[in-house]
Design an enzyme around this catalytic site. Structure first.
Site, PDB file in Angstrom:
ATOM      1  CB  THR A   1      -0.919   0.015   1.234  1.00 56.01           C
ATOM      2  OG1 THR A   1      -0.127  -0.248   2.401  1.00 56.01           O
ATOM      3  CG2 THR A   1      -2.002  -1.047   1.121  1.00 56.01           C
TER       4      THR A   1
ATOM      5  CB  SER B   1      30.173  -4.854   9.618  1.00 54.70           C
ATOM      6  OG  SER B   1      30.504  -6.060   8.956  1.00 54.70           O
TER       7      SER B   1
ATOM      8  CG  LEU C   1      12.121  -9.409   9.935  1.00 55.49           C
ATOM      9  CD1 LEU C   1      12.724 -10.257  11.044  1.00 55.49           C
ATOM     10  CD2 LEU C   1      10.640  -9.160  10.193  1.00 55.49           C
ATOM     11  CB  SER C   2      13.262  -2.997   7.732  1.00 52.76           C
ATOM     12  OG  SER C   2      12.097  -3.046   6.963  1.00 52.76           O
TER      13      SER C   2
ATOM     14  CD  GLU D   1      17.220   1.003   1.723  1.00 48.40           C
ATOM     15  OE1 GLU D   1      17.322   0.454   0.614  1.00 48.40           O
ATOM     16  OE2 GLU D   1      17.248   0.399   2.794  1.00 48.40           O
TER      17      GLU D   1
ATOM     18  CG  ASP E   1      11.338  -0.799   5.599  1.00 48.36           C
ATOM     19  OD1 ASP E   1      10.185  -1.161   5.864  1.00 48.36           O
ATOM     20  OD2 ASP E   1      12.031  -1.339   4.741  1.00 48.36           O
TER      21      ASP E   1
END
Length: 406
Positions: A59, A91, A149-150, A184, A196
């Site tokens: 949506t 990381s 889950l972003s 993004e 998100d």
């Protein structure tokens, strides 16, 4: 994502989709890892959560409504500013090699792999005139990747929060949402919306974020699962988003075609009462795509209303109807997601649906705490019987949004 409910970029490189989630490091441990790597203590540690989209799928880019909540799995960054133009990044994933970048030559070519997320945020902030020089950064995340889950937005929001504080830029949470979205879109190359980042930055514990993707207006909606002895189980099917198949782009194109034929700016402007007329104007496939968006928008509004009245125990049928619509009208489910939903419902879940962009990823189930073990065991057994890879199943709760923790 979102608005974004698109699959996470396969070119992200952080970390490899399907890789195991590393053990959680607390703020002090993140700080210690930073110090061990860079030889000095960080200026601070910031975290930002991943999210579950409770309801409202696809949506977003139709300028409609979504209802995500932040989850208690986060990305954490420790950062120290430097006096030169060098950025050093590490990381907790992969070969754990420090990546060194000269910010004076920062470009799309120098923002690759997992560094595209933090460096993309820095690039956007610098484009906006925020003064950011060299820095050292250590990143650790417990948000599963490729699961819808972003994980990428969590990184972006943690980094954006850190540099907003360290630079004194004074950007609002809504402005940071757009920073993450732009990173993004323009750096990572994923044409995502604001869902998100909004969930990651605007959430508070015990609440979902009701977001109008047309206006960027949002409000917090109580989602106190614990008070009703409920929990949300995430079933990560381990089926990664099939972004390369073009399924997401095809769905978006169908929605744009539907809006054009119906003479509206976006499908947000089509009501359920308009669907019979739309059926006569659209080809069958485009009509099914349109019907999902129109009914899904209404389900989001209905869910918000039910939460305000009867509470979370009464939203199960809306969640399950959402999955049926995505399976049959939008056709973005897969056998693993359908099996997870059907099995959870058969074992005591009040409602269940796939969450995220589809074509893989995760399903969620609203489960009474007393039925948690039965649902977990049932799904694991069903996957084994079907010959599917073992799913990762874990509980999430509505958590706090991005913030400084050290």
């Amino acid at each position: 994502m979102t608005e974004r409910q698109q699959p996470e970029s396969p070119a992200s490189g952080f970390p490899v989709p399907g890789a195991p989630v590393p053990g959680t490091l607390g703020p002090l441990e993140v700080s210690a890892r930073f110090t061990a790597t860079f030889g000095q203590e960080p200026d601070g540690v910031w975290t930002a959560p991943g999210r579950v989209n409770l309801i409202g799928e696809h949506t977003d880019y139709n300028e409609g409504f979504v209802l995500p909540f932040a989850i208690n799995r986060t990305a954490a960054v420790a950062v120290t500013l430097r006096g030169d133009s060098t950025a050093r990044l590490l990381s907790s994933y992969g070969d754990q090699a420090v990546v060194t970048v000269d910010l004076s030559t920062l470009s799309h070519d120098t923002m690759q792999g997992w560094t595209a997320y933090p460096l993309g945020v820095v690039w956007v902030l610098r484009q906006m005139g925020v003064a950011i020089g060299g820095f050292d950064l250590f990143l650790h995340s417990t948000v599963p990747t490729g699961a819808g889950l972003s994980s990428s937005a969590a990184i972006e929001c943690a980094v954006a929060s850190a540099f907003n504080d360290l630079s004194g830029a004074g950007l609002t949470a809504n402005e940071l949402v757009l920073v993450g979205q732009r990173a993004e879109n323009e750096v990572v190359g994923a044409p995502t919306g604001i869902l998100d980042q909004s969930a990651s930055l605007l959430s508070t514990e015990g609440h979902a974020v009701f977001l109008d993707c047309r206006t960027q207006e949002s409000k917090l909606v109580p989602l106190d699962l614990a008070a009703e002895d409920l929990l949300v189980l995430v079933v990560d099917t381990k089926v990664t988003h099939a972004h390369a198949t073009g399924g997401y782009a095809a769905r978006r194109a169908s929605c744009e075609l539907g809006a054009e034929v119906l003479g509206v700016h976006a499908l947000r402007d089509v009501a359920e009462a308009d669907l019979p007329e739309a059926a006569g104007l659209l080809d069958p496939e485009t009509f099914r795509r349109v019907r999902h968006i129109v009914t899904e928008d209404q389900r989001v509004l209905d869910t918000v209303a039910v939460l305000a009245g009867a509470g979370p125990s009464a939203i199960g049928t809306l969640l399950t109807a959402s999955h049926a619509s995505m399976r049959d009208d939008f056709e973005i489910s897969c056998p693993e997601l359908d099996l997870a939903v059907d099995t959870a419902l058969a074992n005591g879940a009040l409602g269940a649906r796939m969450t995220g962009g589809g074509f893989g990823g995760s399903a969620i189930a609203l489960v009474p705490a007393a039925e948690e073990a039965k649902v977990r065991d049932g799904v694991v057994r069903a996957f084994a019987k079907a010959g599917f890879a073992a799913p990762d199943i874990f509980a999430v709760s509505p958590a706090e949004g991005a913030r400084r923790v050290l």
